[in-house]
Design a protein around this motif. Structure first.
Motif, PDB file in Angstrom:
ATOM      1  N   VAL A 125       0.874  -1.395  -0.050  1.00 45.88           N
ATOM      2  CA  VAL A 125      -0.091   0.046   0.125  1.00 45.88           C
ATOM      3  C   VAL A 125       0.907   1.110   0.061  1.00 45.88           C
ATOM      4  O   VAL A 125       0.485   2.227  -0.646  1.00 45.88           O
ATOM      5  N   ALA A 126       2.013   1.250   0.752  1.00 41.85           N
ATOM      6  CA  ALA A 126       2.869   2.381   0.871  1.00 41.85           C
ATOM      7  C   ALA A 126       3.525   2.497  -0.422  1.00 41.85           C
ATOM      8  O   ALA A 126       4.037   3.811  -0.792  1.00 41.85           O
ATOM      9  N   VAL A 127       3.504   1.758  -1.542  1.00 42.40           N
ATOM     10  CA  VAL A 127       4.228   1.733  -2.595  1.00 42.40           C
ATOM     11  C   VAL A 127       2.976   2.207  -3.636  1.00 42.40           C
ATOM     12  O   VAL A 127       3.319   3.066  -4.288  1.00 42.40           O
ATOM     13  N   PHE A 128       2.025   1.618  -3.508  1.00 35.48           N
ATOM     14  CA  PHE A 128       1.150   1.563  -4.669  1.00 35.48           C
ATOM     15  C   PHE A 128       0.260   3.002  -4.511  1.00 35.48           C
ATOM     16  O   PHE A 128       0.084   3.562  -5.605  1.00 35.48           O
ATOM     17  N   LEU A 129      -0.077   3.302  -3.496  1.00 33.09           N
ATOM     18  CA  LEU A 129      -0.806   4.700  -3.401  1.00 33.09           C
ATOM     19  C   LEU A 129       0.018   5.875  -3.903  1.00 33.09           C
ATOM     20  O   LEU A 129      -0.373   6.537  -4.945  1.00 33.09           O
ATOM     21  N   PRO A 130       1.027   5.930  -3.329  1.00 30.83           N
ATOM     22  CA  PRO A 130       2.004   7.284  -4.044  1.00 30.83           C
ATOM     23  C   PRO A 130       2.372   6.925  -5.703  1.00 30.83           C
ATOM     24  O   PRO A 130       2.262   7.977  -6.361  1.00 30.83           O
ATOM     25  N   THR A 131       2.480   5.798  -5.958  1.00 32.98           N
ATOM     26  CA  THR A 131       2.564   5.628  -7.415  1.00 32.98           C
ATOM     27  C   THR A 131       1.321   5.873  -8.335  1.00 32.98           C
ATOM     28  O   THR A 131       1.572   6.598  -9.407  1.00 32.98           O
TER      29      THR A 131
END
Length: 147
Positions: free
Chosen positions: A35-41
């Motif tokens: 989630v910490a990578v997907f949301l900002p991406t």
């Protein structure tokens, strides 16, 4: 630009953003890093899409803002004393105070801007371009340069 900046600051430090997400207690531990990578991406991609007026980008931004409003509302309702995590570890709200209401109000203003943009597009008959539109322009330009 706000979404591109916010997304990039979180992408540079995904572990810090994962800790901020964990403070809300709504994402299982195993899903924190994805989630910490997907949301900002998604934020960065949608922000770039808005810059080029790509179809669907404004809808994704709307979905993200609604999601953020729900999460911030949950944090306010639960009385959490955490940072919103909106702009990564260098968020000015971290240094000033731990409060979610400022971020909630900022997101409400962004929501109003998004609704205005949808209305403006409808009123003016503006249609965003498809993602493939930019590739077809590239092919036409390339063909013209070859002849």
């Amino acid at each position: 630009m706000v979404f591109i900046y916010a997304g990039l600051t979180k992408l540079f430090t995904p572990t810090v953003f994962a800790v901020l997400i964990d403070a809300y207690g709504i994402v299982p531990d195993i899903m924190l890093m994805p989630v910490a990578v997907f949301l900002p991406t998604l934020e960065v991609a949608a922000g770039i899409g808005i810059l080029f007026d790509i179809k669907g980008s404004l809808t994704i931004i709307l979905g993200l803002v609604v999601l953020f409003l729900l999460i911030l509302g949950y944090g306010i309702h639960m009385g959490l004393d955490v940072d919103c995590g909106c702009f990564g570890p260098e968020d000015p709200e971290v240094k000033a105070f731990h409060g979610l209401r400022t971020a909630f109000n900022r997101d409400l203003i962004m929501l109003a801007g998004i609704c205005f943009t949808f209305g403006w597009r409808k009123f003016r008959g503006i249609s965003p371009k498809t993602f493939t539109y930019y590739f077809s322009i590239y092919r036409v330009v390339k063909k013209e340069n070859m002849t």
